[in-house]
Scaffold this motif. Structure first.
Motif, mmCIF file in Angstrom:
data_model
loop_
_atom_site.group_PDB
_atom_site.id
_atom_site.type_symbol
_atom_site.label_atom_id
_atom_site.label_comp_id
_atom_site.label_asym_id
_atom_site.label_seq_id
_atom_site.Cartn_x
_atom_site.Cartn_y
_atom_site.Cartn_z
ATOM 1 N N VAL A 188 114.668 28.991 97.994
ATOM 2 C CA VAL A 188 114.285 27.661 97.534
ATOM 3 C C VAL A 188 114.157 27.681 96.023
ATOM 4 O O VAL A 188 113.563 28.594 95.443
ATOM 5 N N VAL A 232 117.357 18.556 99.376
ATOM 6 C CA VAL A 232 116.048 18.571 98.723
ATOM 7 C C VAL A 232 114.969 18.256 99.754
ATOM 8 O O VAL A 232 115.144 17.399 100.619
ATOM 9 N N THR A 233 113.835 18.955 99.656
ATOM 10 C CA THR A 233 112.765 18.797 100.634
ATOM 11 C C THR A 233 111.446 18.341 100.021
ATOM 12 O O THR A 233 110.468 18.160 100.747
ATOM 13 N N GLU A 234 111.416 18.154 98.700
ATOM 14 C CA GLU A 234 110.167 17.735 98.069
ATOM 15 C C GLU A 234 110.480 17.194 96.686
ATOM 16 O O GLU A 234 111.250 17.796 95.939
ATOM 17 N N ARG A 252 112.268 20.409 94.965
ATOM 18 C CA ARG A 252 112.538 21.680 95.635
ATOM 19 C C ARG A 252 113.851 21.553 96.393
ATOM 20 O O ARG A 252 114.012 20.665 97.237
ATOM 21 N N GLN A 253 114.762 22.445 96.089
ATOM 22 C CA GLN A 253 116.097 22.414 96.692
ATOM 23 C C GLN A 253 116.322 23.675 97.513
ATOM 24 O O GLN A 253 116.037 24.785 97.054
ATOM 25 N N GLU A 254 116.814 23.484 98.736
ATOM 26 C CA GLU A 254 117.041 24.615 99.631
ATOM 27 C C GLU A 254 118.428 25.225 99.428
ATOM 28 O O GLU A 254 119.404 24.503 99.199
ATOM 29 N N TYR A 255 118.509 26.557 99.550
ATOM 30 C CA TYR A 255 119.776 27.283 99.494
ATOM 31 C C TYR A 255 119.902 28.146 100.745
ATOM 32 O O TYR A 255 118.957 28.277 101.522
ATOM 33 N N GLU A 293 112.990 25.540 92.475
ATOM 34 C CA GLU A 293 112.243 24.422 91.909
ATOM 35 C C GLU A 293 112.974 23.981 90.651
ATOM 36 O O GLU A 293 113.176 24.768 89.726
ATOM 37 N N ARG A 334 108.453 15.482 102.897
ATOM 38 C CA ARG A 334 107.312 16.392 103.035
ATOM 39 C C ARG A 334 106.510 16.119 104.302
ATOM 40 O O ARG A 334 105.850 17.008 104.834
#
Length: 255
Positions: free
Chosen positions: A165, A144-146, A157-160, A167, A182
């Motif tokens: 990305v 997760v980045t946010e 916000r999760q990255e794949y 939400e 962030r």
């Protein structure tokens, strides 16, 4: 909003891993330790949430040695409380045991949000956030980045893979593995950390060693060189001829 940030001390990569060549055991007491860089990202994200939505941040670690400075640094960066879970623990403590210890403390203190680094450099298995969530029976997301909080709702916000990305919206309580905050983690000067160490106390909580399934590690060993690269000198024709010769010797091309 009560936010817990989970910390882990990891070997300092500036130094070589101390290894007993005969027994294959890591010499944990012969190494120095630093906070996991991903946990520092989790703390920064927690501080951003606190600034946006209010709440209090508690830095928590399982004491396996070299824990105090890590917690004082978290306090110097803005954490409201620091908790050291103490017991008969050492740096070889497995992530399964560590997650159980964290979970037992979290369950007793009504946290709304638990943040942890997505992984740590000593194992890179990314298990702590998922294990803690599984033990507690809470929702979980990693990489997760946010993170934003509105009331009892968390939007993250999760990255794949492939740059995708997502939400995601989830109610609290929830456990989140932070890949990156962030903003870059804030800096705390040595003078400020020392000042905090003199004026603030770390809460120590006695915890028992849990009985959980464990992997048996038979031995550690450094990679053994099985060969070496051949450096080919000469002009273009000589190098090309030698490459063809090598391929033929290994039956990779027909003669």
């Amino acid at each position: 909003m009560k936010i817990a940030v989970l910390f882990k001390a990891v070997p300092d990569l500036v130094e070589d891993i101390a290894l007993d060549e005969e027994s294959g055991e890591i010499l944990y007491d012969d190494m120095s330790y630093v906070p996991s860089e991903w946990d520092d990202q989790a703390l920064e994200e927690a501080m951003l949430i606190k600034e946006e939505s209010g709440g209090e941040v508690t830095a928590i670690t399982v004491d396996t040695g070299d824990s105090d400075n890590m917690l004082y640094t978290a306090l110097a960066k803005g954490a409201d409380h620091a908790v050291k879970l103490v017991g008969d623990f050492d740096p070889s403590l497995s992530n399964r045991s560590r997650a159980q210890i964290f979970s037992e403390y979290i369950r007793q203190h009504d946290f709304d949000l638990v943040l942890s680094g997505v992984q740590a450099i000593d194992d890179i298995d990314g298990q702590i956030p998922g294990l803690v969530a599984g033990i507690l029976g809470w929702p979980h997301a990693s990489v997760v980045t946010e993170v934003h909080v509105t009331g009892n709702t968390v939007i993250l916000r999760q990255e794949y893979a492939g740059g995708v990305v997502a939400e995601i919206q989830t109610p609290t309580p929830v456990v989140i593995g932070i890949q990156a905050a962030r903003k870059p983690p804030r800096y705390a000067s040595i003078a400020k950390v020392r000042q905090v160490a003199k004026s603030t106390q770390i809460e120590e909580v006695e915890m028992a060693m849990p009985t959980v399934p464990q992997l048996e590690i038979r031995r550690f060993y450094k990679p053994v060189a099985a060969g070496h690269a051949e450096m080919i000198d000469g002009d273009v024709d000589e190098v090309a001829a030698r490459i063809i010769e090598i391929l033929q010797e290994r039956n990779l091309v027909r003669r």
